[in-house]
Design an enzyme around this catalytic site. Structure first.
Site, short mmCIF file in Angstrom:
data_model
loop_
_atom_site.label_atom_id
_atom_site.label_comp_id
_atom_site.label_asym_id
_atom_site.label_seq_id
_atom_site.Cartn_x
_atom_site.Cartn_y
_atom_site.Cartn_z
N MET A 15 34.46 8.12 -16.52
CA MET A 15 33.45 8.17 -17.57
C MET A 15 32.33 7.42 -16.99
SD MET A 15 34.50 9.13 -20.39
CE MET A 15 33.09 8.89 -21.23
N ASP A 34 31.65 0.54 -7.56
CA ASP A 34 33.04 0.61 -8.18
C ASP A 34 33.86 -0.81 -7.49
OD1 ASP A 34 35.76 1.62 -8.34
OD2 ASP A 34 34.82 3.01 -9.51
N VAL A 92 34.71 -0.03 -16.82
CA VAL A 92 35.84 -0.07 -15.92
C VAL A 92 37.26 -0.13 -16.83
CG1 VAL A 92 34.59 -1.72 -14.31
CG2 VAL A 92 35.84 -2.87 -16.25
N GLU A 94 40.24 0.03 -19.53
CA GLU A 94 40.06 -0.44 -20.89
C GLU A 94 41.12 -1.68 -20.84
OE1 GLU A 94 38.05 0.63 -23.07
OE2 GLU A 94 39.00 0.56 -25.16
N LYS A 99 37.74 -6.20 -18.05
CA LYS A 99 36.31 -6.11 -18.59
C LYS A 99 35.49 -7.46 -18.53
CE LYS A 99 36.60 -1.72 -21.15
NZ LYS A 99 35.80 -1.11 -20.29
N SER A 121 36.26 2.15 -25.60
CA SER A 121 36.59 2.90 -26.58
C SER A 121 36.96 2.37 -27.98
CB SER A 121 37.33 4.25 -26.17
OG SER A 121 38.22 3.97 -25.02
N HIS A 142 29.19 3.84 -26.39
CA HIS A 142 30.49 4.51 -26.11
C HIS A 142 30.37 6.01 -25.85
CE1 HIS A 142 34.77 5.83 -28.13
NE2 HIS A 142 34.55 5.71 -26.83
N1 LIG Z 1 38.59 8.60 -20.36
C1 LIG Z 1 38.34 8.89 -21.63
O1 LIG Z 1 38.33 9.86 -22.35
C2 LIG Z 1 37.20 7.93 -22.11
C3 LIG Z 1 36.20 8.26 -23.21
C4 LIG Z 1 35.36 7.01 -23.91
C5 LIG Z 1 35.42 5.92 -23.42
N2 LIG Z 1 36.62 5.58 -22.06
C6 LIG Z 1 36.23 4.33 -21.62
O2 LIG Z 1 35.69 4.08 -20.55
C7 LIG Z 1 36.20 3.28 -19.84
C8 LIG Z 1 36.62 3.71 -18.39
O3 LIG Z 1 37.58 4.68 -18.50
P1 LIG Z 1 37.88 5.85 -17.66
O4 LIG Z 1 38.48 6.75 -18.15
O5 LIG Z 1 36.35 6.29 -16.94
O6 LIG Z 1 38.82 5.09 -16.47
P2 LIG Z 1 38.89 5.38 -14.77
O7 LIG Z 1 39.95 4.73 -14.38
O8 LIG Z 1 38.58 6.73 -14.64
O9 LIG Z 1 37.61 4.66 -14.43
C9 LIG Z 1 37.55 3.23 -14.19
C10 LIG Z 1 36.85 2.94 -12.92
O10 LIG Z 1 36.66 1.37 -12.86
C11 LIG Z 1 36.83 0.95 -11.46
N3 LIG Z 1 37.02 -0.50 -11.54
C12 LIG Z 1 38.25 -1.06 -11.98
N4 LIG Z 1 37.93 -2.54 -11.89
C13 LIG Z 1 36.91 -2.56 -11.30
C14 LIG Z 1 35.96 -3.78 -10.93
N5 LIG Z 1 36.55 -4.77 -11.21
N6 LIG Z 1 34.72 -3.41 -10.66
C15 LIG Z 1 34.15 -2.22 -10.40
N7 LIG Z 1 34.85 -1.25 -10.77
C16 LIG Z 1 36.08 -1.39 -11.09
C17 LIG Z 1 37.90 1.86 -10.95
O11 LIG Z 1 38.00 1.85 -9.75
C18 LIG Z 1 37.69 3.27 -11.78
O12 LIG Z 1 36.91 3.89 -11.03
C19 LIG Z 1 37.23 2.47 -20.63
O13 LIG Z 1 36.72 1.43 -21.18
C20 LIG Z 1 37.77 3.49 -21.28
O14 LIG Z 1 38.32 3.15 -22.47
C21 LIG Z 1 37.01 6.53 -21.62
#
Ligand SMILES: NC(=O)c1ccc[n+]([C@@H]2O[C@H](COP(=O)([O-])OP(=O)(O)OC[C@H]3O[C@@H](n4cnc5c(N)ncnc54)[C@H](O)[C@@H]3O)[C@@H](O)[C@H]2O)c1
Length: 320
Positions: A15, A34, A92, A94, A99, A121, A142
């Site tokens: 995302m 990241d 980051v 969920e 967070k 989300s 979001h």
């Molecule tokens: N995947 C979906 O369909 C979707 C849709 C809408 C919202 N979201 C929300 O978006 C957020 C991210 O989801 P995603 O699917 O991108 O996950 P993802 O696992 O692809 O990405 C998360 C990223 O955060 C990084 N991260 C973790 N801890 C960290 C820290 N301490 N400092 C910096 N970076 C850090 C990870 O290395 C990773 O690259 C979540 O809250 C999720 O609920 C996801």
């Protein structure tokens, strides 16, 4: 309202990466961060490659990949990346604890007036806000997956969130070609309550042997799902006719009980003589004859062109 020109996305995964691309493509100066420098630079390379592919596939305008890469850089650390940003977007994992830790780090290094968004989300603002200093600048922003192509963004203000922060983010979204809709601060917000309710009912239908997984998906995508790109459930009910919907609920209530009872909003509307576009009085508003004709023409054109698009694309690849 603060006009946002610089943005930092923390968490450059699925995302966060997509959000960074969208903002960079629309002229914002964007930094990503990241877990560490190596992961951030890896993400930057991935986003560059992806942007080129999107452009080659005709999904982005020619020149888009260059615009994105001109506007997008990697921070050496989270602290460094957020230091000068007008807007910081947390994306980051969920997990409320992860967070909160990241939000606290963002607040320790960002400008006190930087607006801070979370891409959660499902987690309410009230659960995360304790980790944020100056909470009037914090809200949920979001985006949906895949962010480069899905235009809608759900916004959630907490009790402390200022109207100024909301307006600044709405302005950013409009400039990024996105459409924001604000909902109350409750778990799952609106988007995922609706989406999960559909999946839950679809699962029950399969478990009860009413239809197979494949047939449920076919029905959704070829009938009411076909409409959903253009109209929401209220607009669709208006077009179908509210008394018809009210009667339909009665059948469902008789079979499945209270959870499928006719909603009060619908009962009251029908009792007040509102029948939808048929008599010009709907849940979404009043329609004079000209607006009604224009709506029907829009609808027919939309569905016809949607049919053309689906025929042109052919069926989506399936798993075995
Ligand atoms: N995947 C979906 O369909 C979707 C849709 C809408 C919202 N979201 C929300 O978006 C957020 C991210 O989801 P995603 O699917 O991108 O996950 P993802 O696992 O692809 O990405 C998360 C990223 O955060 C990084 N991260 C973790 N801890 C960290 C820290 N301490 N400092 C910096 N970076 C850090 C990870 O290395 C990773 O690259 C979540 O809250 C999720 O609920 C996801």
């Amino acid at each position: 309202m603060h006009t946002i020109n610089t943005a930092t996305v923390v968490g450059a995964g699925y995302m966060g990466g997509g959000i960074a691309q969208v903002l960079a493509l629309h002229g914002f100066t964007v930094r990503i961060a990241d877990v560490d420098t190596a992961a951030t630079h890896e993400a930057l390379k991935r986003l560059e490659k992806e942007a080129r592919e999107f452009e080659d596939q005709g999904l982005f305008e020619p020149g888009s990949a260059k615009t994105i890469m001109d506007n997008l850089t990697a921070g050496d650390s989270l602290e460094d990346a957020v230091a000068d940003a007008d807007f910081v977007m947390e994306a980051v994992f969920e997990d409320p604890e992860v967070k909160k830790e990241v939000l606290a780090r963002i607040c320790a290094s960002a400008r006190p007036d930087a607006i801070i968004g979370t891409n959660t989300s499902t987690i309410p603002v009230k659960v995360l806000v304790g980790a944020v200093t100056n909470p009037e600048r914090f809200l949920t922003v979001h985006f949906s997956n895949p962010a480069p192509f899905i235009p809608g963004v759900e916004l959630v203000a907490g009790e402390a969130t200022s109207q100024e922060a909301i307006d600044s983010v709405k302005d950013l979204l409009a400039r990024a070609g996105r459409e924001g809709a604000q909902v109350a601060d409750t778990p799952g917000m609106a988007l995922n309550r609706l989406q999960y309710a559909l999946l839950k009912e679809a699962t029950l239908i399969v478990e009860q042997g009413v239809a197979s997984v494949e047939d449920v998906d076919t029905i959704v995508r070829t009938t009411f799902g076909f409409r959903l790109g253009f109209f929401g459930p209220f607009a669709i009910a208006d077009q179908a006719g509210l008394p018809v919907y009210a009667k339909g609920f009665t059948t469902l209530e008789n079979a499945f009980g209270d959870r499928m009872a006719t909603p009060k909003l619908l009962v009251d509307a029908v009792a007040a003589g509102r029948e939808g576009t048929k008599n010009g009085k709907g849940l979404t508003g009043d329609f004079d004859d000209d607006t009604k004709a224009a709506l029907i023409a829009y609808r027919n054109n939309a569905y016809s062109r949607m049919g053309d698009l689906l025929r042109e694309l052919g069926p989506a690849p399936k798993g075995t």
